[in-house]
Design an enzyme around this catalytic site. Sequence first.
Site, mmCIF file in Angstrom:
data_model
loop_
_atom_site.group_PDB
_atom_site.id
_atom_site.type_symbol
_atom_site.label_atom_id
_atom_site.label_comp_id
_atom_site.label_asym_id
_atom_site.label_seq_id
_atom_site.Cartn_x
_atom_site.Cartn_y
_atom_site.Cartn_z
ATOM 1 N N CYS A 1 0.834 -1.198 0.000
ATOM 2 C CA CYS A 1 0.000 0.000 0.000
ATOM 3 C C CYS A 1 0.876 1.259 0.000
ATOM 4 O O CYS A 1 1.438 1.603 -1.035
ATOM 5 C CB CYS A 1 -0.979 -0.027 1.175
ATOM 6 S SG CYS A 1 -2.345 1.145 1.005
ATOM 7 N N HIS B 1 -3.467 -5.307 0.823
ATOM 8 C CA HIS B 1 -2.821 -5.705 2.081
ATOM 9 C C HIS B 1 -2.798 -7.228 2.202
ATOM 10 O O HIS B 1 -3.737 -7.826 2.755
ATOM 11 C CB HIS B 1 -3.558 -5.082 3.270
ATOM 12 C CG HIS B 1 -3.286 -3.628 3.443
ATOM 13 N ND1 HIS B 1 -2.349 -3.138 4.338
ATOM 14 C CD2 HIS B 1 -3.805 -2.547 2.801
ATOM 15 C CE1 HIS B 1 -2.315 -1.822 4.254
ATOM 16 N NE2 HIS B 1 -3.183 -1.435 3.334
ATOM 17 N N GLU C 1 -1.182 -9.023 4.166
ATOM 18 C CA GLU C 1 -1.125 -9.442 5.575
ATOM 19 C C GLU C 1 -2.522 -9.592 6.180
ATOM 20 O O GLU C 1 -2.692 -10.253 7.220
ATOM 21 C CB GLU C 1 -0.287 -8.463 6.401
ATOM 22 C CG GLU C 1 -0.978 -7.185 6.861
ATOM 23 C CD GLU C 1 -1.141 -6.135 5.778
ATOM 24 O OE1 GLU C 1 -1.717 -5.066 6.075
ATOM 25 O OE2 GLU C 1 -0.707 -6.370 4.628
#
Length: 247
Positions: free
Chosen positions: A111, A206, A208
Amino acid sequence: MIGVSTYLEPVARWGPWELPAALLPADYHRLVQRAGGTALLLPPDPAPGAARAVVERLDGVVVAGGPDVDPARYGAERDPRTGPPAHERDAWEAALIAAALDADVPLLGVCRGMQLMNVVLGGTLLQHLDGHAGAPGTWETHPVRPVPGTRLAELLGPGSPEVKTHHHQAVDRLAEGLVVCARAGDGTVEAVELPSADFALGVQWHPEAGEDLRLMEELVARAAARRSGAPGVDLPEIDPGPEFLDG
């Protein structure tokens, strides 16, 4: 050994203590660990040459998501909707990106990390767009379309994977040397890669926050190959820009 950038907050609280802290959401280091790497957290260090000294000891680098990049770094006037500057973080992470690219250390920007990669290499950002961020503290989910013929498309295969996203800025003018490797349905740049590097990828989403390990597994695999002595690519030295700190 995968280093992940962290950032400073003036106050964090645990138990009765309220102190300044270097922070990172735990999903980042857990993603590295789930993909088979060892995560090292990298707090900002203003010492000259600190980023290069750190990167020399790492096998891979992840630049985490976070606040807006200061428009002064790409020569733009501040839009009223752009968040407050994070000078110390901009300087540290720009230096990490430049050091990783110079040394051809595998690099993943997430990002803000992707946006800063573009800025470090000479690109600019669109300071506001609608429809890519939900309510504060929540993720939007949407499909992205890998660009055929790119490394990312080869890695992700056919189809349009659903990704977790939360951002209001994006790549505007693409930096020289980068190529767009994924877009959202509205055409927004969702990923960029540097073909001249062994592995340098930025994604607007993202990873994660999701369950797909493929991007991080590829970073860890490239990092392991580099540690084993596989030949790399010689790249020109990159200037990350002025390193300026508050105070």
